[in-house]
Enzyme design. Structure first.
Site, short mmCIF file in Angstrom:
data_model
loop_
_atom_site.label_atom_id
_atom_site.label_comp_id
_atom_site.label_asym_id
_atom_site.label_seq_id
_atom_site.Cartn_x
_atom_site.Cartn_y
_atom_site.Cartn_z
N TYR A 184 88.86 79.04 -7.31
CA TYR A 184 88.87 78.50 -5.95
C TYR A 184 89.93 79.21 -5.11
CZ TYR A 184 86.09 74.77 -8.15
OH TYR A 184 85.14 74.08 -8.85
N HIS B 51 84.53 77.62 -17.10
CA HIS B 51 83.83 77.31 -15.85
C HIS B 51 82.30 77.38 -15.99
CE1 HIS B 51 84.78 77.31 -11.28
NE2 HIS B 51 83.70 76.63 -11.51
P1 NAP Z 1 80.51 67.58 -2.40
O1 NAP Z 1 81.69 66.88 -2.91
O2 NAP Z 1 79.19 67.07 -2.82
O3 NAP Z 1 80.54 67.62 -0.82
C1 NAP Z 1 81.64 68.04 -0.09
C2 NAP Z 1 81.33 67.87 1.39
O4 NAP Z 1 81.11 66.47 1.66
C3 NAP Z 1 82.46 68.28 2.30
O5 NAP Z 1 81.87 68.87 3.44
C4 NAP Z 1 83.13 66.98 2.70
O6 NAP Z 1 83.71 67.00 3.97
C5 NAP Z 1 81.96 66.06 2.70
N1 NAP Z 1 82.36 64.68 2.43
C6 NAP Z 1 83.07 64.22 1.38
N2 NAP Z 1 83.24 62.89 1.46
C7 NAP Z 1 82.62 62.51 2.61
C8 NAP Z 1 82.47 61.27 3.25
N3 NAP Z 1 82.95 60.15 2.72
N4 NAP Z 1 81.78 61.24 4.44
C9 NAP Z 1 81.26 62.37 4.99
N5 NAP Z 1 81.39 63.58 4.41
C10 NAP Z 1 82.07 63.65 3.23
O7 NAP Z 1 80.52 69.14 -2.74
P2 NAP Z 1 81.38 70.14 -3.58
O8 NAP Z 1 82.71 70.41 -2.98
O9 NAP Z 1 80.47 71.29 -3.86
O10 NAP Z 1 81.60 69.44 -5.00
C11 NAP Z 1 82.70 68.61 -5.29
C12 NAP Z 1 83.66 69.27 -6.25
O11 NAP Z 1 83.02 69.57 -7.50
C13 NAP Z 1 84.17 70.65 -5.80
O12 NAP Z 1 85.11 70.54 -4.75
C14 NAP Z 1 84.70 71.19 -7.09
O13 NAP Z 1 85.97 70.64 -7.40
C15 NAP Z 1 83.64 70.71 -8.06
N6 NAP Z 1 82.60 71.74 -8.30
C16 NAP Z 1 82.52 72.31 -9.54
C17 NAP Z 1 81.59 73.30 -9.79
C18 NAP Z 1 81.52 73.92 -11.16
O14 NAP Z 1 80.84 74.95 -11.32
N7 NAP Z 1 82.17 73.34 -12.12
C19 NAP Z 1 80.69 73.71 -8.79
C20 NAP Z 1 80.77 73.09 -7.55
C21 NAP Z 1 81.71 72.10 -7.32
P3 NAP Z 1 85.31 67.22 4.25
O15 NAP Z 1 85.76 68.23 3.28
O16 NAP Z 1 85.33 67.66 5.67
O17 NAP Z 1 86.00 65.90 4.05
#
Ligand code: NAP
Length: 282
Positions: A54, A113
């Site tokens: 990241y 990962h």
């Molecule tokens: P996500 O959590 O599904 O969505 C993030 C988005 O949702 C951001 O735009 C955020 O906005 C918004 N959001 C969050 N809470 C909200 C709420 N209560 N109301 C309105 N909007 C909201 O997507 P993601 O970041 O892809 O996944 C989450 C985490 O999983 C990642 O950050 C990472 O740590 C992990 N991940 C791991 C892998 C892997 O390969 N292991 C892959 C992808 C993700 P704001 O940021 O503006 O608040």
């Protein structure tokens, strides 16, 4: 905030944690994102997910700054080694760099990962060495198919495989077919990443209506319903990313929401599980 056993680790974790992928890395958004992480911790979302990938390490640094001042033992910090670094020696070196950036002596769980080209046995041996050295408490994987997850677990002799972090949201429920049952059987926690699926569930008309109906019944929001659904059973966790305080506060409240049988049936019907297929990833 509801807590439950994180697989076979013996540790209880909040059902909703915090992701950090794509948090702002510079400018005014950095401070807000760090405030959001700290607010989340205050609300009990102490499971913090990051990765060396990241921001090419920048996010680990920002997480390290954000957690300063909190009692370390209260937190559960997860980071990940890139598959390209995941030789035996490469994994040990990558872990050192992550610890340096996080400003921590240890992480709580260190994950591969995604499956890569280095022999898996070698990477898992390195994860065990890191446990022995006290540099991580537990070892895990991410984006592993059921068969790969079982193979990874088989290489660990001294610690259990703590978790498999996978793509899981209302429009992507493939992991429910075999991965979640197999993980549960083996005491491996399943952590739902991208739990909002880039907002896809909100774009599904009838699906959204079903979530809204459940949300109204509980005085909750549709996102809280989504998180509660994804964490409805033992062994399941979700790590939404939110760089804004109000989003973190909303997500934290989802950790209190208990869906009943009817609610689950309603969401289940609105977002069919679909047929088994290969593991979906981002
Ligand atoms: P996500 O959590 O599904 O969505 C993030 C988005 O949702 C951001 O735009 C955020 O906005 C918004 N959001 C969050 N809470 C909200 C709420 N209560 N109301 C309105 N909007 C909201 O997507 P993601 O970041 O892809 O996944 C989450 C985490 O999983 C990642 O950050 C990472 O740590 C992990 N991940 C791991 C892998 C892997 O390969 N292991 C892959 C992808 C993700 P704001 O940021 O503006 O608040």
């Amino acid at each position: 905030m509801k807590r439950r056993r994180f697989g076979a680790t013996g540790v209880d974790l909040p059902v909703v944690g915090q992701g950090t992928w794509n948090i702002p890395e510079r400018g005014a958004g950095v401070k807000e994102a760090q405030r959001a992480i700290r607010r989340g911790i205050e609300l009990g979302m102490v499971h913090l997910d990051t990765a060396e990938m990241y921001g090419a390490g920048r996010v680990e640094e920002l997480v390290g700054e954000a957690i300063r001042g909190f009692a370390r033992e209260r937190l559960f910090i997860v980071t990940k080694v890139l598959p390209s670094n995941a030789s035996y020696r490469g994994t040990l070196a990558a872990a050192e760099r992550s610890l340096e950036r996080l400003g921590c002596d240890y992480v709580d769980c260190y994950l591969l990962h995604w499956p890569g080209s280095h022999p898996l046995e070698e990477t898992m041996r390195a994860l065990e060495t890191l446990v022995e050295q006290g540099k991580t408490r537990f070892a895990g994987v991410s984006n592993f198919e059921t068969r790969e997850m079982i193979e990874a677990a088989s290489y660990l002799r001294k610690v259990p495989l703590a978790c498999n972090q996978v793509l899981y949201h209302l429009c992507e429920r493939g992991v429910e077919h075999s991965l979640i049952p197999s993980a549960r059987e083996r005491g491996i926690a399943v952590v739902a990443y991208t739990p909002f699926g880039r907002g896809s569930f909100l774009r599904s008309g009838s699906g959204r209506q079903a979530c809204e109906a459940v949300a109204r019944k509980h005085g909750a929001t549709v996102r809280q319903v989504a998180l509660a659904f994804l964490t409805r059973e033992s062994g399941l966790f979700a790590i939404p990313k939110a760089a804004r305080v109000e989003h973190v506060e909303e997500n934290a409240e989802a950790g209190e929401l208990e869906l009943d049988h009817d609610d689950i049936a309603q969401v289940d019907e609105a977002f069919p599980r679909g047929d088994p297929g290969p593991l979906a990833t981002l």
